[in-house]
Scaffold this active site. Structure first.
Site, PDB file in Angstrom:
ATOM      1  CB  CYS A 299     -30.814   5.621  30.387  1.00  0.00           C
ATOM      2  SG  CYS A 299     -29.091   5.643  29.890  1.00  0.00           S
ATOM      3  NE  ARG A 329     -22.431  13.489  30.868  1.00  0.00           N
ATOM      4  CZ  ARG A 329     -22.775  13.021  29.684  1.00  0.00           C
ATOM      5  NH1 ARG A 329     -22.032  13.318  28.619  1.00  0.00           N
ATOM      6  NH2 ARG A 329     -23.853  12.272  29.540  1.00  0.00           N
ATOM      7  CD  GLU A 331     -17.883  17.595  29.571  1.00  0.00           C
ATOM      8  OE1 GLU A 331     -16.850  17.305  28.943  1.00  0.00           O
ATOM      9  OE2 GLU A 331     -18.990  17.078  29.324  1.00  0.00           O
ATOM     10  NE  ARG A 340     -17.395  19.930  25.345  1.00  0.00           N
ATOM     11  CZ  ARG A 340     -17.940  18.752  25.025  1.00  0.00           C
ATOM     12  NH1 ARG A 340     -18.157  17.855  25.965  1.00  0.00           N
ATOM     13  NH2 ARG A 340     -18.259  18.484  23.794  1.00  0.00           N
ATOM     14  CD  GLU A 348     -31.031   9.159  29.177  1.00  0.00           C
ATOM     15  OE1 GLU A 348     -30.250   9.786  29.893  1.00  0.00           O
ATOM     16  OE2 GLU A 348     -30.773   8.039  28.708  1.00  0.00           O
ATOM     17  CG  ASP A 412     -23.929  12.310  18.003  1.00  0.00           C
ATOM     18  OD1 ASP A 412     -24.585  11.684  18.858  1.00  0.00           O
ATOM     19  OD2 ASP A 412     -22.697  12.499  18.076  1.00  0.00           O
ATOM     20  CD  GLU A 430     -23.792  14.451  21.024  1.00  0.00           C
ATOM     21  OE1 GLU A 430     -22.614  14.116  20.872  1.00  0.00           O
ATOM     22  OE2 GLU A 430     -24.560  13.944  21.873  1.00  0.00           O
ATOM     23  CG  ASN A 433     -27.368  11.206  22.290  1.00  0.00           C
ATOM     24  OD1 ASN A 433     -28.401  11.138  22.959  1.00  0.00           O
ATOM     25  ND2 ASN A 433     -26.180  10.982  22.811  1.00  0.00           N
ATOM     26  CB  CYS A 458     -31.868   6.419  26.282  1.00  0.00           C
ATOM     27  SG  CYS A 458     -30.093   6.344  26.043  1.00  0.00           S
ATOM     28  NE  ARG A 465     -23.378  20.389  24.748  1.00  0.00           N
ATOM     29  CZ  ARG A 465     -22.621  19.310  24.575  1.00  0.00           C
ATOM     30  NH1 ARG A 465     -22.896  18.456  23.600  1.00  0.00           N
ATOM     31  NH2 ARG A 465     -21.591  19.093  25.357  1.00  0.00           N
TER      32      ARG A 465
HETATM   33  P1  ATP Z   1     -19.966  15.405  23.788  1.00  0.00           P
HETATM   34  O1  ATP Z   1     -19.381  14.535  22.714  1.00  0.00           O
HETATM   35  O2  ATP Z   1     -20.384  16.753  23.326  1.00  0.00           O
HETATM   36  O3  ATP Z   1     -19.150  15.413  25.042  1.00  0.00           O
HETATM   37  P2  ATP Z   1     -21.413  13.234  24.785  1.00  0.00           P
HETATM   38  O4  ATP Z   1     -21.269  12.246  23.694  1.00  0.00           O
HETATM   39  O5  ATP Z   1     -20.554  13.143  25.989  1.00  0.00           O
HETATM   40  O6  ATP Z   1     -21.334  14.700  24.179  1.00  0.00           O
HETATM   41  P3  ATP Z   1     -23.813  12.062  25.630  1.00  0.00           P
HETATM   42  O7  ATP Z   1     -23.223  11.325  26.760  1.00  0.00           O
HETATM   43  O8  ATP Z   1     -24.170  11.332  24.417  1.00  0.00           O
HETATM   44  O9  ATP Z   1     -22.915  13.296  25.227  1.00  0.00           O
HETATM   45  O10 ATP Z   1     -25.047  12.902  26.215  1.00  0.00           O
HETATM   46  C1  ATP Z   1     -26.175  13.201  25.451  1.00  0.00           C
HETATM   47  C2  ATP Z   1     -26.510  14.656  25.470  1.00  0.00           C
HETATM   48  O11 ATP Z   1     -26.241  15.275  26.733  1.00  0.00           O
HETATM   49  C3  ATP Z   1     -25.733  15.471  24.476  1.00  0.00           C
HETATM   50  O12 ATP Z   1     -26.272  15.345  23.201  1.00  0.00           O
HETATM   51  C4  ATP Z   1     -25.901  16.854  25.043  1.00  0.00           C
HETATM   52  O13 ATP Z   1     -27.167  17.357  24.693  1.00  0.00           O
HETATM   53  C5  ATP Z   1     -25.885  16.630  26.526  1.00  0.00           C
HETATM   54  N1  ATP Z   1     -24.562  16.885  27.106  1.00  0.00           N
HETATM   55  C6  ATP Z   1     -23.546  16.012  27.252  1.00  0.00           C
HETATM   56  N2  ATP Z   1     -22.480  16.584  27.853  1.00  0.00           N
HETATM   57  C7  ATP Z   1     -22.832  17.873  28.107  1.00  0.00           C
HETATM   58  C8  ATP Z   1     -22.170  18.983  28.715  1.00  0.00           C
HETATM   59  N3  ATP Z   1     -20.950  18.867  29.209  1.00  0.00           N
HETATM   60  N4  ATP Z   1     -22.832  20.144  28.805  1.00  0.00           N
HETATM   61  C9  ATP Z   1     -24.083  20.263  28.334  1.00  0.00           C
HETATM   62  N5  ATP Z   1     -24.767  19.269  27.745  1.00  0.00           N
HETATM   63  C10 ATP Z   1     -24.162  18.066  27.632  1.00  0.00           C
HETATM   64 ZN    ZN Z   2     -29.157   7.069  28.086  1.00  0.00          ZN
HETATM   65 MG    MG Z   3     -18.807  14.112  26.577  1.00  0.00          MG
END
Ligand code: ATP
Ligand code: ZN
Ligand code: MG
Length: 499
Positions: A299, A329, A331, A340, A348, A412, A430, A433, A458, A465
């Site tokens: 976004c 990301r 992680e 993850r 998006e 979520d 999750e 969202n 968004c 996931r």
């Molecule tokens: P989490 O709490 O699991 O780390 P987040 O709150 O960081 O998630 P958002 O930034 O809200 O996730 O991203 C929205 C979506 O992106 C999530 O619902 C998920 O589908 C996807 N997503 C986020 N991080 C990851 C990841 N490391 N691997 C795979 N999918 C991801």
């Molecule tokens: Zn967004």
């Molecule tokens: Mg996260």
């Protein structure tokens, strides 16, 4: 809040005390007439050095008064006495303010020393150059102190979470971790760097089927149009969205070469040829510091693409989506399986419109998502109202006036992963969202409606996931998959056979 500043102005020549007295008197009267809560409360002059003490409240900051007085004095002394103001030295700049809550631990911030007694803060600035004062950092420093104390009360507390809907229970076909099983079957291979995967044909087909479902069943019917964005995001964009201060430790940073000139790279090339290793020092010399990172969410770049624009009323709500940019990301310790990862594929959708339009759209999106997760993927899942960091940070968790509870914020979508344990006690995943974010981002990028308020939001559809959740509940055998999904993917590709 009180500001107190002691400064010395050096004049090009010494000036009579009476002259200064008049100037200060006039300036204080000028401040008074503008009902300012500031004044020069004492002064003295020794030869050509004028020492001033300025106190102020919140209407105007003492440093702003100082710069103002310097200009007035320069003009008046210059005209009448041919005397100029040469420089400013600040000997003390302190700000006193109070906190809602007492800090639990010591805190510190750049550019100032903090003395905190109970709820009262005395912030003494160490950096007082004219440029520093001119940039008005002081207010942000005060805000930072308050935020750091707030955060101390926040840490360790669970994220706000409230169930809003849950599906009926569904009997899973197995309780294995699909990632491990797929590795065994050769559908999936660990990627070349941390947290990345190589998806072989079987799994690639499942991911593409999920993508198709999201587009055909949710986005197209609601009128979303596709855009294709860059997935390298310059820091300027993240400065505006808050990601740079929100998650600098999760960003994959992108550097550019310092030059394309092959002569500059000659030594690097020679070293590679001779050593067959990466000459790190030589590399460091040839690249620049990153100014961008890999897409974190899609976004921000979508908002950026609309910056400064006024959207035509008849195009609202604007409904667009990106499925091209890949998210990166870092992680770290959280990595697990395909759910993850450090590199993932998301769709998006972003929506920008009048508040009532977005509230209506959210209901329609939920209805469509429900159809997918209930009738096509046949999942056991739930929706919960949560408060994401970017709203917590902004202190915007409170309900926006007039729109009732639970409008601005995030839902979520979570699903049970049977391999993690029973449905009551294990942590659900999750898998996507949906947010309505009020005017936060449209304001940040100065996007306007022809008239009236504009909101945006968004939804992050994480394909890995969706797949992780589906396979964890339904297994790897297409025979066991629900009819709805088999309409999108009935037979898996043959895949790659190795010995
Ligand atoms: P989490 O709490 O699991 O780390 P987040 O709150 O960081 O998630 P958002 O930034 O809200 O996730 O991203 C929205 C979506 O992106 C999530 O619902 C998920 O589908 C996807 N997503 C986020 N991080 C990851 C990841 N490391 N691997 C795979 N999918 C991801
Ligand atoms: Zn967004
Ligand atoms: Mg996260």
């Amino acid at each position: 809040m009180r500001f107190h500043l002691i400064a010395r102005l050096s004049l090009s020549k010494s000036v009579d005390g009476d002259v200064i007295s008049k100037e200060v008197e006039n300036f204080n009267r000028y401040l008074d007439e503008r009902s300012s809560d500031a004044k020069i409360d004492s002064w003295s002059i020794k030869e050509n050095v004028l020492e001033l003490s300025i106190v102020s409240g919140t209407k105007r900051r003492a440093h702003d008064i100082l710069l103002n007085f310097r200009n007035v004095l320069s003009k008046n002394l210059g005209k009448s006495y041919r005397v100029g103001v040469r420089g400013i030295e600040v000997d003390l700049y302190e700000v006193r303010f109070s906190l809602d809550k007492k800090p639990l631990r010591d805190i510190s911030i750049p550019f100032a020393d903090l003395e905190i007694k109970g709820n009262n803060v005395r912030m003494i600035l160490r950096e007082t150059s004219e440029e520093f004062l001119r940039k008005n950092y002081v207010d942000r420093m005060i805000r930072l102190v308050k935020e750091k104390v707030e955060n101390q009360y926040y840490e360790g507390k669970k994220e706000f979470w409230k169930l809003i809907w849950r599906s009926e229970e569904k009997e899973p076909v197995w309780n294995k971790d699909p990632t491990e099983e797929m590795i065994k079957r050769g559908w999936l291979v660990q990627g070349p760097t941390k947290g990345k995967w190589f998806y072989r044909p079987q799994l690639a087909a499942i991911i593409r089927a999920m993508e198709k479902i999201a587009i055909e069943e949710v986005l197209k019917p609601l009128g979303f149009q596709e855009v294709i964005e860059s997935h390298i995001v310059p820091f300027e964009i993240w400065l505006k969205t808050g990601h740079l201060e929100g998650m600098p430790g999760e960003i994959y940073y992108v550097c550019e070469p310092r030059t394309r000139d092959i002569a500059e790279w000659e030594r690097f090339i020679d070293l590679v040829k001779i050593t067959r290793e990466i000459p790190e020092d030589e590399l460091r010399r040839n690249i620049s510091l990153p100014k961008a990172g890999i897409c974190y969410a899609q976004c921000p770049v979508i908002y950026w693409s609309l910056k400064g624009k006024t959207l035509a009323d008849d195009s609202l709500p604007l409904l667009i989506f990106d499925r091209t940019a890949i998210s990166g990301r870092y992680e770290s310790g959280g990595r697990h399986g395909i759910e993850r990862v450090d590199e993932f594929h998301r769709i998006e959708p972003v929506y920008i419109g009048k508040p009532e339009q977005l509230i209506e759209l959210r209901d329609k999106l939920i209805e469509r998502y429900k159809r997918v997760f209930n009738d096509i993927l046949d999942l056991e899942w739930r929706m919960a109202w949560v408060t994401p960091w970017y709203l917590q940070q902004a202190g915007k968790v409170e309900v926006e006036e007039g729109y009732g509870e639970g409008v601005i914020g995030t839902i979520d979508f979570e699903a049970w992963l049977p391999y993690r344990g029973d449905r009551e006690n294990s942590k659900w995943l999750e898998f996507q969202n949906l947010s309505i974010l009020g005017d936060k981002y449209v304001k940040a990028f100065n996007i306007k409606a022809q008239k009236g308020e504009l909101w945006s939001g968004c939804s992050g559809i994480g394909l890995e996931r969706w797949v992780a959740v589906f396979l964890a509940q339904k297994g790897l055998d297409p025979e066991n998959w629900p009819e709805g999904f088999r309409r999108y993917l009935n037979k898996l590709p043959e895949g790659i056979k190795t010995l």
